[in-house]
Design an enzyme around this catalytic site. Structure first.
Site, mmCIF file in Angstrom:
data_model
loop_
_atom_site.group_PDB
_atom_site.id
_atom_site.type_symbol
_atom_site.label_atom_id
_atom_site.label_comp_id
_atom_site.label_asym_id
_atom_site.label_seq_id
_atom_site.Cartn_x
_atom_site.Cartn_y
_atom_site.Cartn_z
ATOM 1 N N GLU A 84 -109.799 69.403 -8.624
ATOM 2 C CA GLU A 84 -109.064 70.535 -9.194
ATOM 3 C C GLU A 84 -109.197 71.696 -8.211
ATOM 4 O O GLU A 84 -110.310 72.060 -7.850
ATOM 5 C CB GLU A 84 -109.661 70.883 -10.568
ATOM 6 C CG GLU A 84 -109.272 72.236 -11.136
ATOM 7 C CD GLU A 84 -107.773 72.368 -11.378
ATOM 8 O OE1 GLU A 84 -107.196 71.544 -12.105
ATOM 9 O OE2 GLU A 84 -107.179 73.323 -10.814
ATOM 10 N N GLY A 97 -99.692 76.426 -25.744
ATOM 11 C CA GLY A 97 -99.690 76.809 -27.163
ATOM 12 C C GLY A 97 -100.143 75.726 -28.131
ATOM 13 O O GLY A 97 -100.268 75.978 -29.325
ATOM 14 N N GLY A 98 -100.387 74.527 -27.620
ATOM 15 C CA GLY A 98 -100.995 73.493 -28.456
ATOM 16 C C GLY A 98 -100.084 72.843 -29.485
ATOM 17 O O GLY A 98 -100.526 72.498 -30.576
ATOM 18 N N ARG A 343 -82.669 78.550 -25.404
ATOM 19 C CA ARG A 343 -83.451 79.170 -24.334
ATOM 20 C C ARG A 343 -82.616 79.426 -23.085
ATOM 21 O O ARG A 343 -82.629 80.505 -22.511
ATOM 22 C CB ARG A 343 -84.602 78.243 -23.918
ATOM 23 C CG ARG A 343 -85.786 78.290 -24.815
ATOM 24 C CD ARG A 343 -86.859 77.339 -24.338
ATOM 25 N NE ARG A 343 -87.960 77.333 -25.297
ATOM 26 C CZ ARG A 343 -89.080 76.645 -25.138
ATOM 27 N NH1 ARG A 343 -89.255 75.889 -24.065
ATOM 28 N NH2 ARG A 343 -90.027 76.701 -26.038
ATOM 29 N N GLU A 479 -96.050 67.380 -15.628
ATOM 30 C CA GLU A 479 -95.002 68.266 -15.111
ATOM 31 C C GLU A 479 -94.672 68.011 -13.637
ATOM 32 O O GLU A 479 -93.579 68.344 -13.183
ATOM 33 C CB GLU A 479 -95.401 69.739 -15.318
ATOM 34 C CG GLU A 479 -94.198 70.679 -15.275
ATOM 35 C CD GLU A 479 -94.561 72.139 -15.575
ATOM 36 O OE1 GLU A 479 -95.634 72.386 -16.154
ATOM 37 O OE2 GLU A 479 -93.756 73.014 -15.224
ATOM 38 N N ILE A 495 -96.529 68.189 -23.952
ATOM 39 C CA ILE A 495 -97.809 67.527 -24.238
ATOM 40 C C ILE A 495 -97.594 66.033 -24.459
ATOM 41 O O ILE A 495 -98.348 65.200 -23.959
ATOM 42 C CB ILE A 495 -98.510 68.152 -25.469
ATOM 43 C CG1 ILE A 495 -98.756 69.640 -25.226
ATOM 44 C CG2 ILE A 495 -99.815 67.423 -25.767
ATOM 45 C CD1 ILE A 495 -99.532 70.322 -26.344
#
Lengths: 516, 175
Positions: A84, A97-98, A343, A479, A495
């Site tokens: 990472e 935002g889960g 959007r 992504e 997700i």
């Protein structure tokens, strides 16, 4: 002789451009890198004299996808390392935002919501303008439920509510505890630790190393890298006996790369993403022969504010207000677009206007629809403002008052008859005229939110090359990969994508035949 | 045809010159702090900074001072040193010198967070202590709980930073 060589290379590049087009231009413009796979790989890389560390599988990135891949690879018997580049784990997933969209789950049944993978796929394809790679989109829609149940039963993730996101036919967003993706990332991380997998923070991918056959055999990294200082850190070589899994995320914060894909997205646009969401790992894969797809489909959130950082609180104020309040162009004092548009339409309309829009609502609309916490926090920051009169509001944003008051009266007349003659905005049953003081308002300017494009992968998360053949030893998920979402990624499907393909990638990598 | 060797020769000269300059400068750059480090004392600026002027002209002589003495003028509200003095200086002024953190070594290495916690106590306790700080408790977050590395904000040998500000508008003063 030398001259001829150069000429030949230039020519082949030109031919290559003709056939492969935009995808390659991106890579080329960044560093003259858009060589067709056969050129990049034919030479092979100079192999390191010594490998500093050796693993079966090396995972790049510690977000939803990377951690899921690491867990599955380890459970399939592989030795695994995770690198990472940032000093913290979790990438963009940990500020997510889960919401996990999955069809046909227990939580949906408990709430009496009929749903099916077919319907979710249909929604994804419609939103994606049918540019989605259908096989991959199908794998996500049909695999989401199983992935969600895996996070519950194997990782212990808690889902507390079922919510709705624009573009879906039904409520299928499974909201995690505390409304944050940290719930999932941190439980993935706990499992990773339990399984004895080490995360090497501050370790940045420099390049993929391939052998003379073009098979990826390891990576060059910089250890003790201090983002964003490109000179920091020490070079090391990590050998991947079986495969690499790339889970390095999107490039919403990469102004240079995103401007190549969509020239409108200059530094005038902020991003909802963490600062490390840049594209160098994706480009490194292209240099190693991986093919990219749909890189210029970059999603902007139309609900963000220029008066606060990142995602902030204004989206939580704006979204419940559309259809209950109105959006104004402060320069003209008039409405300019359907407030309840999707959007993409709304973001495009604001960008075209060239200046931030105002979203506003009266006390009735705000108190009824917006979470008090969001209003309070937004006001503390100064991104949401409260006004005693419409005159004060107009004065604060420099809105021509006469036109503005007439426009409010016009909107209120539409609310009375429940029909917007100007833009066909949805007006809800309980929408009331904007008339009750105090009034609340915020400025809106889109921020870069998600990059739909990325590396081409097949159903096994195997990365494909510019020669349409697998780039052996390289898998990708999340992504950084492209194709699942097509033109528009629906809320809550990121997700699902990361977990479904992350797990696939980990299993595939562990099953790859070792090269040495 | 004739131009090529010439250009090559020029290139070589430039290259060698660059290498020489690099060594010349890098030597001095490396040498200076090494010398100074061995004498490091928080109160004696010149021991490390040599001739560089670190304090205003009218500042009292600090050589005999410790942290308590600093605090007679620098209070929390007046002339606050929060965020102005590197952490290592504060440590030195309360008699926590290089060795106490890094051990006796010629090559001091970066520390892990465990060493901070060993003296300063658990991060959960710290978060409890700072729970009323506005706009948000800096020592806990929905993302990382209380387990974020101290050194992401509280640097010792360079200016501290506010790690939260990369996404948030939290106006913390970071010691």
């Amino acid at each position: 002789m030398k001259k001829d060589d150069t000429k030949e290379k230039t020519l082949s590049r030109r031919n290559f451009l003709k056939t492969t087009g935009a995808a390659a231009v991106a890579a080329m413009a960044v560093g003259n890198l858009g060589m067709p796979a056969k050129y990049a790989q034919a030479a092979g890389d100079a192999l390191p004299k010594k490998w500093d560390e050796t693993y079966d599988v090396v995972v790049i990135g510690s977000g939803f996808a990377g951690l899921a891949a690491a867990i599955e690879a380890k459970n399939a018997g592989a030795s695994v390392a995770i690198i990472e580049k940032m000093p913290t784990h979790g990438g963009n997933s940990i500020i997510n935002g889960g919401d996990f969209c999955a069809p046909g789950t227990k939580l949906q049944q408990e709430n009496g919501i009929p749903d099916s993978p077919e319907l979710m796929l249909k929604d994804m394809l419609r939103a994606g303008l049918y540019l989605n790679h259908p096989e991959n989109a199908k794998i996500v829609a049909y695999g989401a439920k199983d992935a969600l149940e895996w996070t519950e039963s194997y990782l212990g993730v808690k889902y507390v509510k079922i919510g709705f996101h624009g573009g879906h036919s039904v409520k299928r967003a499974h909201g995690m505890l505390n409304q944050t993706g940290a719930e999932l990332v941190n439980k993935e991380l706990a499992k990773v630790k339990e399984l004895g997998i080490k995360i090497q923070l501050r370790t940045k991918l420099v390049k993929f190393i391939s052998n003379k056959d073009g098979r990826i055999i390891g990576i060059e990294v910089r250890k003790d890298y201090k983002f964003p200082d490109e000179k920091s850190g020490k070079t090391a070589f990590l050998k991947a006996k079986r495969a690499i899994v790339l889970g390095s995320g999107g490039f919403s914060q990469d102004i240079k790369l995103r401007q190549i894909q969509d020239p409108r997205l200059t530094d005038k646009f902020g991003s909802t993403n963490q600062p490390g969401a840049t594209g160098e790992a994706l480009l490194a894969a292209c240099i190693a022969g991986a093919m990219d797809v749909q890189m210029d489909w970059i999603q902007l959130g139309p609900w963000t504010s220029p008066d606060e950082k990142g995602f902030g609180f204004v989206p939580l104020f704006c979204e419940p207000l559309v259809g209950n309040g109105l959006m104004i162009n402060p320069k003209t004092g008039k409405r300019f677009f359907k407030e309840t548009g999707n959007r993409k339409e709304r973001a495009d309309a604001i960008i075209l206007m060239g200046n931030p829009a105002i979203i506003m609502g009266d006390s009735y609309a705000v108190n009824k629809n917006v979470v008090p916490h969001a209003v309070q926090k937004g006001m503390e920051i100064g991104a949401i403002k409260k006004f005693d009169t419409l005159e004060d509001l107009a004065k604060n944003y420099d809105i021509p008052l006469d036109v503005f008051l007439k426009e409010i009266a016009r909107w209120n007349s539409f609310v009375e008859k429940k029909k917007d003659d100007d833009f066909d905005c949805m007006i809800f049953k309980d929408t009331r005229p904007t008339a009750t003081a105090p009034f609340y308002a915020a400025r809106l300017w889109p921020k870069v939110h998600h990059t739909m494009g990325g590396l081409v992968i097949d159903k096994n998360a195997q990365v494909m090359g510019f020669d349409f053949k697998p780039v052996k030893g390289l898998f990708a998920a999340g992504e950084v990969s492209g194709g699942v979402h097509g033109a528009v990624r629906l809320g809550g499907v990121a997700i699902a994508d990361c977990l479904v393909f992350g797990r696939v990638a980990g299993k595939s990598a562990a099953a790859e035949k070792p090269w040495g | 045809m004739k131009k090529h060797p010439d250009r090559k020769a020029t290139k070589a000269v430039v290259f060698i010159f660059t290498i020489m300059m690099f060594f010349l400068f890098s030597q001095t750059l490396w040498a200076a702090p090494k010398l100074a480090q061995s004498k490091a004392k928080g109160k004696d600026c010149a021991a490390c900074h040599v001739k560089a002027k670190m304090l205003p002209d009218n500042h009292a002589d600090t050589k005999a001072m410790n942290w308590e003495a600093c605090k007679t003028c620098h209070t929390k509200d007046k002339l606050s040193l929060i965020g102005k003095l590197p952490g290592s200086h504060h440590h030195q002024l309360v008699e926590v010198n290089c060795v106490k953190c890094h051990g006796k070594t010629k090559k001091p290495e970066a520390l892990t967070m465990e060493q901070c916690v060993a003296c300063h106590g658990s991060t959960a306790k710290l978060a409890e202590k700072t729970k009323d700080i506005k706009p948000s408790n800096p020592h806990t977050s929905p993302h990382y709980g209380t387990e974020l590395d101290c050194n992401l904000c509280h640097h010792q040998h360079t200016k501290s930073e506010n790690y939260c500000t990369q996404c948030h508008k939290f106006d913390f003063k970071v010691p």
